[in-house]
Design a protein around this motif. Structure first.
Motif, PDB file in Angstrom:
ATOM      1  N   LYS A  15       0.821  -1.215   0.000  1.00 35.43           N
ATOM      2  CA  LYS A  15       0.000   0.000   0.000  1.00 35.43           C
ATOM      3  C   LYS A  15       0.850   1.258   0.000  1.00 35.43           C
ATOM      4  CE  LYS A  15      -4.176  -1.807   2.149  1.00 35.43           C
ATOM      5  NZ  LYS A  15      -5.054  -1.780   3.323  1.00 35.43           N
ATOM      6  N   HIS A  16       1.953   1.233   0.730  1.00 34.54           N
ATOM      7  CA  HIS A  16       2.802   2.409   0.858  1.00 34.54           C
ATOM      8  C   HIS A  16       3.594   2.697  -0.418  1.00 34.54           C
ATOM      9  CE1 HIS A  16       5.075   5.475   2.911  1.00 34.54           C
ATOM     10  NE2 HIS A  16       6.196   4.921   2.517  1.00 34.54           N
ATOM     11  N   ASN A  17       3.882   1.677  -1.214  1.00 36.17           N
ATOM     12  CA  ASN A  17       4.782   1.855  -2.353  1.00 36.17           C
ATOM     13  C   ASN A  17       4.139   1.677  -3.725  1.00 36.17           C
ATOM     14  OD1 ASN A  17       7.610   2.194  -1.155  1.00 36.17           O
ATOM     15  ND2 ASN A  17       6.741   0.503   0.005  1.00 36.17           N
ATOM     16  N   PHE A  18       2.941   1.139  -3.800  1.00 36.06           N
ATOM     17  CA  PHE A  18       2.358   0.827  -5.101  1.00 36.06           C
ATOM     18  C   PHE A  18       2.288   2.038  -6.021  1.00 36.06           C
ATOM     19  CE2 PHE A  18      -1.033   0.587  -8.174  1.00 36.06           C
ATOM     20  CZ  PHE A  18      -0.711  -0.592  -8.841  1.00 36.06           C
ATOM     21  N   HIS A  19       1.735   3.128  -5.553  1.00 37.26           N
ATOM     22  CA  HIS A  19       1.542   4.306  -6.409  1.00 37.26           C
ATOM     23  C   HIS A  19       2.875   4.827  -6.947  1.00 37.26           C
ATOM     24  CE1 HIS A  19      -0.325   7.871  -8.050  1.00 37.26           C
ATOM     25  NE2 HIS A  19       0.592   8.599  -7.430  1.00 37.26           N
ATOM     26  N   SER A  20       3.840   4.960  -6.078  1.00 37.52           N
ATOM     27  CA  SER A  20       5.158   5.449  -6.498  1.00 37.52           C
ATOM     28  C   SER A  20       5.806   4.508  -7.510  1.00 37.52           C
ATOM     29  CB  SER A  20       6.061   5.606  -5.271  1.00 37.52           C
ATOM     30  OG  SER A  20       7.335   6.046  -5.646  1.00 37.52           O
ATOM     31  N   LEU A  21       5.700   3.212  -7.268  1.00 43.70           N
ATOM     32  CA  LEU A  21       6.265   2.231  -8.201  1.00 43.70           C
ATOM     33  C   LEU A  21       5.549   2.279  -9.544  1.00 43.70           C
ATOM     34  CD1 LEU A  21       6.699  -0.815  -5.807  1.00 43.70           C
ATOM     35  CD2 LEU A  21       8.540   0.505  -6.883  1.00 43.70           C
ATOM     36  N   PHE A  22       4.235   2.392  -9.516  1.00 44.42           N
ATOM     37  CA  PHE A  22       3.471   2.458 -10.755  1.00 44.42           C
ATOM     38  C   PHE A  22       3.858   3.702 -11.560  1.00 44.42           C
ATOM     39  CE2 PHE A  22      -0.187   3.490 -13.396  1.00 44.42           C
ATOM     40  CZ  PHE A  22      -0.397   2.274 -14.037  1.00 44.42           C
ATOM     41  N   GLN A  23       3.971   4.834 -10.877  1.00 44.53           N
ATOM     42  CA  GLN A  23       4.357   6.076 -11.563  1.00 44.53           C
ATOM     43  C   GLN A  23       5.757   5.947 -12.163  1.00 44.53           C
ATOM     44  OE1 GLN A  23       2.409   8.740 -12.206  1.00 44.53           O
ATOM     45  NE2 GLN A  23       0.803   7.486 -11.309  1.00 44.53           N
ATOM     46  N   TYR A  24       6.681   5.381 -11.425  1.00 39.57           N
ATOM     47  CA  TYR A  24       8.037   5.193 -11.935  1.00 39.57           C
ATOM     48  C   TYR A  24       8.023   4.244 -13.136  1.00 39.57           C
ATOM     49  CZ  TYR A  24      13.009   4.095 -12.083  1.00 39.57           C
ATOM     50  OH  TYR A  24      14.313   3.914 -12.497  1.00 39.57           O
ATOM     51  N   GLY A  25       7.292   3.162 -13.030  1.00 41.18           N
ATOM     52  CA  GLY A  25       7.199   2.208 -14.130  1.00 41.18           C
ATOM     53  C   GLY A  25       6.600   2.828 -15.378  1.00 41.18           C
ATOM     54  N   MET A  26       5.604   3.688 -15.221  1.00 38.57           N
ATOM     55  CA  MET A  26       4.978   4.359 -16.364  1.00 38.57           C
ATOM     56  C   MET A  26       5.949   5.289 -17.075  1.00 38.57           C
ATOM     57  SD  MET A  26       1.951   3.357 -17.046  1.00 38.57           S
ATOM     58  CE  MET A  26       1.439   4.697 -18.122  1.00 38.57           C
ATOM     59  N   ARG A  27       6.901   5.832 -16.354  1.00 40.08           N
ATOM     60  CA  ARG A  27       7.879   6.711 -16.964  1.00 40.08           C
ATOM     61  C   ARG A  27       8.885   5.926 -17.813  1.00 40.08           C
ATOM     62  NH1 ARG A  27       5.365   9.896 -14.101  1.00 40.08           N
ATOM     63  NH2 ARG A  27       5.722  11.493 -12.640  1.00 40.08           N
ATOM     64  N   ILE A  28       9.009   4.652 -17.539  1.00 41.08           N
ATOM     65  CA  ILE A  28       9.917   3.808 -18.314  1.00 41.08           C
ATOM     66  C   ILE A  28       9.181   3.132 -19.464  1.00 41.08           C
ATOM     67  CG2 ILE A  28      11.442   1.791 -18.234  1.00 41.08           C
ATOM     68  CD1 ILE A  28      11.932   2.451 -15.262  1.00 41.08           C
ATOM     69  N   LEU A  29       7.985   2.612 -19.202  1.00 40.98           N
ATOM     70  CA  LEU A  29       7.302   1.762 -20.171  1.00 40.98           C
ATOM     71  C   LEU A  29       6.120   2.427 -20.872  1.00 40.98           C
ATOM     72  CD1 LEU A  29       7.335  -1.048 -21.411  1.00 40.98           C
ATOM     73  CD2 LEU A  29       6.011  -1.859 -19.473  1.00 40.98           C
ATOM     74  N   ASP A  30       5.383   3.267 -20.217  1.00 43.76           N
ATOM     75  CA  ASP A  30       4.220   3.963 -20.776  1.00 43.76           C
ATOM     76  C   ASP A  30       3.173   2.994 -21.324  1.00 43.76           C
ATOM     77  OD1 ASP A  30       2.674   6.201 -21.269  1.00 43.76           O
ATOM     78  OD2 ASP A  30       3.457   6.461 -23.288  1.00 43.76           O
ATOM     79  N   ASP A  31       2.867   1.964 -20.554  1.00 42.75           N
ATOM     80  CA  ASP A  31       1.832   0.986 -20.893  1.00 42.75           C
ATOM     81  C   ASP A  31       1.211   0.563 -19.565  1.00 42.75           C
ATOM     82  OD1 ASP A  31       0.365  -1.348 -21.371  1.00 42.75           O
ATOM     83  OD2 ASP A  31       1.764  -2.088 -22.891  1.00 42.75           O
ATOM     84  N   GLU A  32       0.039   1.128 -19.262  1.00 43.98           N
ATOM     85  CA  GLU A  32      -0.569   0.920 -17.947  1.00 43.98           C
ATOM     86  C   GLU A  32      -0.751  -0.554 -17.601  1.00 43.98           C
ATOM     87  OE1 GLU A  32      -4.151   3.115 -17.258  1.00 43.98           O
ATOM     88  OE2 GLU A  32      -3.211   5.031 -17.742  1.00 43.98           O
TER      89      GLU A  32
END
Length: 189
Positions: A15-32
């Protein structure tokens, strides 16, 4: 606690890290969908291997580094990067835009708009280091490891990125650092 198998500790980390990880991942991959799958796979692997994991000093850094590796492996499997070296021109996408509710507000800080425009003029590596240092607040050692640089290279890249922003905005470094801090806490980007 996670290492001993407590699901509540795992849930808290998730819960504490999901949003930050998702945002970081989107900056690399750009595929939700793909990023969501990669983040999910990361947590599945952590849960499955919890008894074999070693304690970590910085959980967020560990998670970001692991997610980055999972995404790069995913890209290789999908032949998106065809096992070529990552170059500075096309692997870290960080589009700096104002949130829609911020656009509607009449009192949008002019410097924030200028900062967003200046950030878009940086190279992808410069954007990434600014993001990791000033938005994720990672140390230079962590950034160096994550970006596959030596520590001196991380310092130099950050200094060059800040200098480029300073020149684009025609402001002093102190004001620039204050703008970056404000941007992080106001969710401008």
């Amino acid at each position: 606690m996670l290492l001993s198998g407590e699901s509540s500790a795992f849930e808290l980390i998730y819960k504490h890290n999901f949003h930050s990880l998702f945002q970081y991942g989107m900056r690399i991959l750009d595929d939700e969908d793909a990023v969501g799958d990669c983040v999910h796979n990361l947590f599945v692997k952590i849960w499955e291997n919890r008894k074999n994991l070693s304690p970590v000093v910085n959980t967020r850094f560990y998670l970001m580094s692991s997610l980055r590796n999972i995404i790069f492996n995913y890209n290789t499997q999908q032949n998106r990067f065809a096992k070529r070296e990552i170059d500075d021109t096309n692997y870290f996408d960080l589009k700096f835009t104002l949130e829609s509710d911020m656009i509607r507000k009449e009192e949008v800080n002019e410097k924030a708009v200028q900062l967003a425009a200046a950030m878009n003029k940086l190279t992808p590596r410069q954007k990434e280091i600014i993001y990791l240092k000033y938005f994720e607040e990672l140390s230079y050692n962590e950034i160096a490891e994550l970006m596959d640089l030596n520590v001196n290279g991380a310092y130099k890249l950050a200094a060059r990125a800040l200098e480029a922003l300073r020149e684009l905005l025609k402001i002093d470094k102190t004001l620039l650092l204050a703008l970056l801090a404000e941007a992080k806490y106001q969710s401008f980007f």
